[in-house]
Design an enzyme around this catalytic site. Structure first.
Site, PDB file in Angstrom:
ATOM      1  N   HIS A 135       0.839  -1.210   0.000  1.00 30.15           N
ATOM      2  CA  HIS A 135       0.000   0.000   0.000  1.00 30.15           C
ATOM      3  C   HIS A 135       0.871   1.256   0.000  1.00 30.15           C
ATOM      4  O   HIS A 135       1.476   1.612   1.021  1.00 30.15           O
ATOM      5  CB  HIS A 135      -0.935   0.025   1.207  1.00 30.15           C
ATOM      6  CG  HIS A 135      -1.948   1.135   1.103  1.00 30.15           C
ATOM      7  ND1 HIS A 135      -3.287   0.897   0.881  1.00 30.15           N
ATOM      8  CD2 HIS A 135      -1.815   2.482   1.150  1.00 30.15           C
ATOM      9  CE1 HIS A 135      -3.927   2.057   0.803  1.00 30.15           C
ATOM     10  NE2 HIS A 135      -3.046   3.042   0.973  1.00 30.15           N
TER      11      HIS A 135
ATOM     12  N   HIS B 113       1.578   5.374  -2.126  1.00 29.79           N
ATOM     13  CA  HIS B 113       1.110   6.433  -3.044  1.00 29.79           C
ATOM     14  C   HIS B 113       2.325   7.052  -3.717  1.00 29.79           C
ATOM     15  O   HIS B 113       2.860   8.065  -3.252  1.00 29.79           O
ATOM     16  CB  HIS B 113       0.315   7.496  -2.268  1.00 29.79           C
ATOM     17  CG  HIS B 113      -0.974   6.972  -1.726  1.00 29.79           C
ATOM     18  ND1 HIS B 113      -2.175   7.105  -2.380  1.00 29.79           N
ATOM     19  CD2 HIS B 113      -1.233   6.262  -0.606  1.00 29.79           C
ATOM     20  CE1 HIS B 113      -3.138   6.525  -1.676  1.00 29.79           C
ATOM     21  NE2 HIS B 113      -2.593   6.003  -0.589  1.00 29.79           N
TER      22      HIS B 113
ATOM     23  N   GLN C 131      -9.228   9.400  -5.666  1.00 26.65           N
ATOM     24  CA  GLN C 131      -8.936  10.086  -4.393  1.00 26.65           C
ATOM     25  C   GLN C 131     -10.075  10.999  -3.928  1.00 26.65           C
ATOM     26  O   GLN C 131     -10.375  11.079  -2.741  1.00 26.65           O
ATOM     27  CB  GLN C 131      -7.647  10.909  -4.545  1.00 26.65           C
ATOM     28  CG  GLN C 131      -7.327  11.853  -3.400  1.00 26.65           C
ATOM     29  CD  GLN C 131      -6.723  11.142  -2.203  1.00 26.65           C
ATOM     30  OE1 GLN C 131      -5.586  10.706  -2.241  1.00 26.65           O
ATOM     31  NE2 GLN C 131      -7.495  11.006  -1.138  1.00 26.65           N
TER      32      GLN C 131
ATOM     33  N   HIS D 101      -9.458   1.798  -0.280  1.00 24.62           N
ATOM     34  CA  HIS D 101      -9.295   2.517   0.984  1.00 24.62           C
ATOM     35  C   HIS D 101     -10.629   2.405   1.713  1.00 24.62           C
ATOM     36  O   HIS D 101     -11.581   3.129   1.400  1.00 24.62           O
ATOM     37  CB  HIS D 101      -8.986   3.988   0.718  1.00 24.62           C
ATOM     38  CG  HIS D 101      -7.565   4.247   0.343  1.00 24.62           C
ATOM     39  ND1 HIS D 101      -6.984   3.757  -0.795  1.00 24.62           N
ATOM     40  CD2 HIS D 101      -6.600   4.971   0.977  1.00 24.62           C
ATOM     41  CE1 HIS D 101      -5.725   4.155  -0.854  1.00 24.62           C
ATOM     42  NE2 HIS D 101      -5.460   4.890   0.204  1.00 24.62           N
TER      43      HIS D 101
ATOM     44  N   GLU E  57     -11.239   4.484   6.345  1.00 21.55           N
ATOM     45  CA  GLU E  57     -10.095   5.183   6.945  1.00 21.55           C
ATOM     46  C   GLU E  57     -10.647   6.361   7.744  1.00 21.55           C
ATOM     47  O   GLU E  57     -10.563   7.523   7.346  1.00 21.55           O
ATOM     48  CB  GLU E  57      -9.105   5.665   5.880  1.00 21.55           C
ATOM     49  CG  GLU E  57      -7.802   6.163   6.513  1.00 21.55           C
ATOM     50  CD  GLU E  57      -6.798   6.687   5.500  1.00 21.55           C
ATOM     51  OE1 GLU E  57      -7.113   6.721   4.307  1.00 21.55           O
ATOM     52  OE2 GLU E  57      -5.689   7.068   5.934  1.00 21.55           O
TER      53      GLU E  57
ATOM     54  N   ASP F  68       2.299   3.332   2.930  1.00 18.34           N
ATOM     55  CA  ASP F  68       1.282   4.318   2.573  1.00 18.34           C
ATOM     56  C   ASP F  68       1.901   5.608   2.035  1.00 18.34           C
ATOM     57  O   ASP F  68       1.654   5.992   0.898  1.00 18.34           O
ATOM     58  CB  ASP F  68       0.358   4.604   3.762  1.00 18.34           C
ATOM     59  CG  ASP F  68      -0.986   5.221   3.350  1.00 18.34           C
ATOM     60  OD1 ASP F  68      -1.263   5.302   2.139  1.00 18.34           O
ATOM     61  OD2 ASP F  68      -1.761   5.606   4.239  1.00 18.34           O
TER      62      ASP F  68
HETATM   63 FE   FE2 Z   1      -3.501   5.154   1.187  1.00 12.64          FE
END
Ligand code: FE2
Length: 430
Positions: A58, A60, A153, A211, A214, A310
């Site tokens: 995971h 970005h 996103q 996701h 979260e 992450d």
């Molecule tokens: Fe993430």
């Protein structure tokens, strides 16, 4: 027999000691004691740990190393991070995204991190980050297995063109369907997005990684929907829920129903300890919730759990160093996983477990596996986590691609039984 590489006297993650590993043609040819034969390169491991490479399931990569652009996240919160990323997105260029991603990949290789699943934001109509990361994926293929997740996103429904852009990104070659149900406008929209995205994955034969939840809201229950849709569409074994932080705050009775649903659906879980511990609990006074999902409880239900990094130096997180042992260490502490057995399991959370989530072919240290591995300056997996041990050698396809000199002074227990009384050892090099 002639080998490309022979590593002698290694300790393996499963505890076997004095093992030799012989590699030829990019594959592991033998793992046993006392291998004889010529090798182009011989490495004496001196009893240290040799592990399969670290795996980050995971990440970005489109945002990494952008810290401070166009400004800092002053509050350190998730929502300011998302807003800040929104300010940065129009300023991104293909070259800048590629340059930062490749710089991160260089660092990852030196850390023995040779497989990464990165989410890539598809809400920018230009799909500039998608193009850049597809190019990065090709460029670094000899060193790193990079998987891309089409990640809306700003919300699959909340962002006007996300649905269209997500399909475009998949057409361009992005591997996996992503989602962010807790960021949709309502719980109902979130659940609807999970169903729609899973249908896209089912139609195209793709994996899913969302996701999910979260948030600190105990009523955010999209992982339940994800497990249900996985069953309905026959996606078992191809789906992961990332973060799952709301589970930290859920009612225990409800969790006792939820975990068997996740296990039954074969949905994997990816916690992101460094980010979860800093982003969650921000509205609490005291006691402050940790926010990390229920790792030991999921494990005991047979759910595959991995830890991801992450973020590294981006709008959400100013820290990080591509060090999956730092990730493991934080996850271990936050989850109270300090039994000997649990600490060994945590090492799997940054190696074998995410490798299964990513479906990596030939991962491991068995005969026939890819000749990819890391020599660590540590006696065993627990010590590797404790020391964030140096990666003395990183091997890809039987070739050493990165080397770091050993640290002279350490608190290593190398050569000592692992049950040694900590008050009764002399630091190496002293
Ligand atoms: Fe993430």
């Amino acid at each position: 027999m002639t080998f490309d590489l022979l590593i002698q006297n290694a300790t393996l993650p499963d505890g076997r000691k004095g093992m030799d590993i012989a590699c030829a043609g990019g594959r592991i040819k033998a793992v046993e004691r006392g291998i004889t034969g010529d090798a182009a390169r011989v490495i004496e491991a001196e009893g240290r740990l040799v592990s399969p490479p670290f795996v980050d399931s995971h990440f970005h990569m489109d945002a990494t190393l952008s810290l401070g652009l166009p400004r800092m996240n002053e509050s350190g919160t998730l929502l300011e991070g998302i807003a800040l990323w929104g300010e940065l997105k129009p300023l991104l260029t293909h070259e800048a995204v590629m340059e930062r991603a490749l710089r991160y990949c260089d660092l990852a290789v030196s850390q023995g991190l040779l497989a990464i699943r990165t989410h890539v934001d598809i809400c920018d109509d230009r799909l500039l980050a998608v193009e850049a990361l597809l190019e990065v994926k090709n460029r670094i293929a000899p060193y790193i297995d990079l998987q891309l997740v089409a990640f809306p996103q700003d919300g699959f429904y909340r962002s006007p063109n996300a649905e269209k852009n997500l399909l475009r990104a998949l057409d361009m070659g992005v591997d996996i369907v992503g989602g962010i149900p807790p960021f949709e406008r309502t719980m109902a929209d979130g659940a609807k997005s999970v169903a729609a995205l899973c249908e896209i994955a089912a139609e195209r034969g793709l994996m899913v990684d969302m996701h999910c939840d979260e948030t600190d809201d105990p009523m955010s229950r999209h992982i339940e929907t994800l497990a249900c849709e996985t069953q309905r569409l026959g996606l078992q074994g191809r789906v992961a829920g990332s973060h799952l932080t709301s589970m930290h705050s859920m009612d225990n009775y409800y969790v006792s129903k939820l975990l068997p649903l996740i296990a039954e659906a074969g949905v994997a879980a990816i916690a992101n300890p460094l980010i979860n511990i800093t982003i969650q609990g921000r509205h609490d006074t005291y006691p402050k919730r940790r926010g990390q999902t229920r790792v030991p409880e999921m494990r005991s239900q047979g759910i595959n759990v991995a830890f991801g990094h992450d973020c590294v130096m981006d709008p959400w997180y100013s820290l990080g160093n591509a060090d999956m042992l730092e990730v493991a260490s934080m996850g271990l502490h936050v989850a109270h996983m300090t039994s000997r057995e649990a600490m060994r399991y945590v090492f799997d959370c940054v190696t074998a477990n995410p490798a299964r989530i990513m479906g990596l072919e030939g991962y491991g240290l068995e005969v026939g596996c890819k000749a990819d591995m890391v020599l660590l300056q540590a006696a065993d997996t627990i010590e590797a986590i404790r020391l964030k041990a140096r990666r003395l050698a990183v091997v890809k396809s039987g070739r050493v691609i990165s080397e770091t000199p050993a640290q002279v002074a350490t608190l290593s227990l190398e050569g000592r039984p692992e049950t040694v009384d900590p008050a009764d050892y002399t630091p190496a090099g002293s």
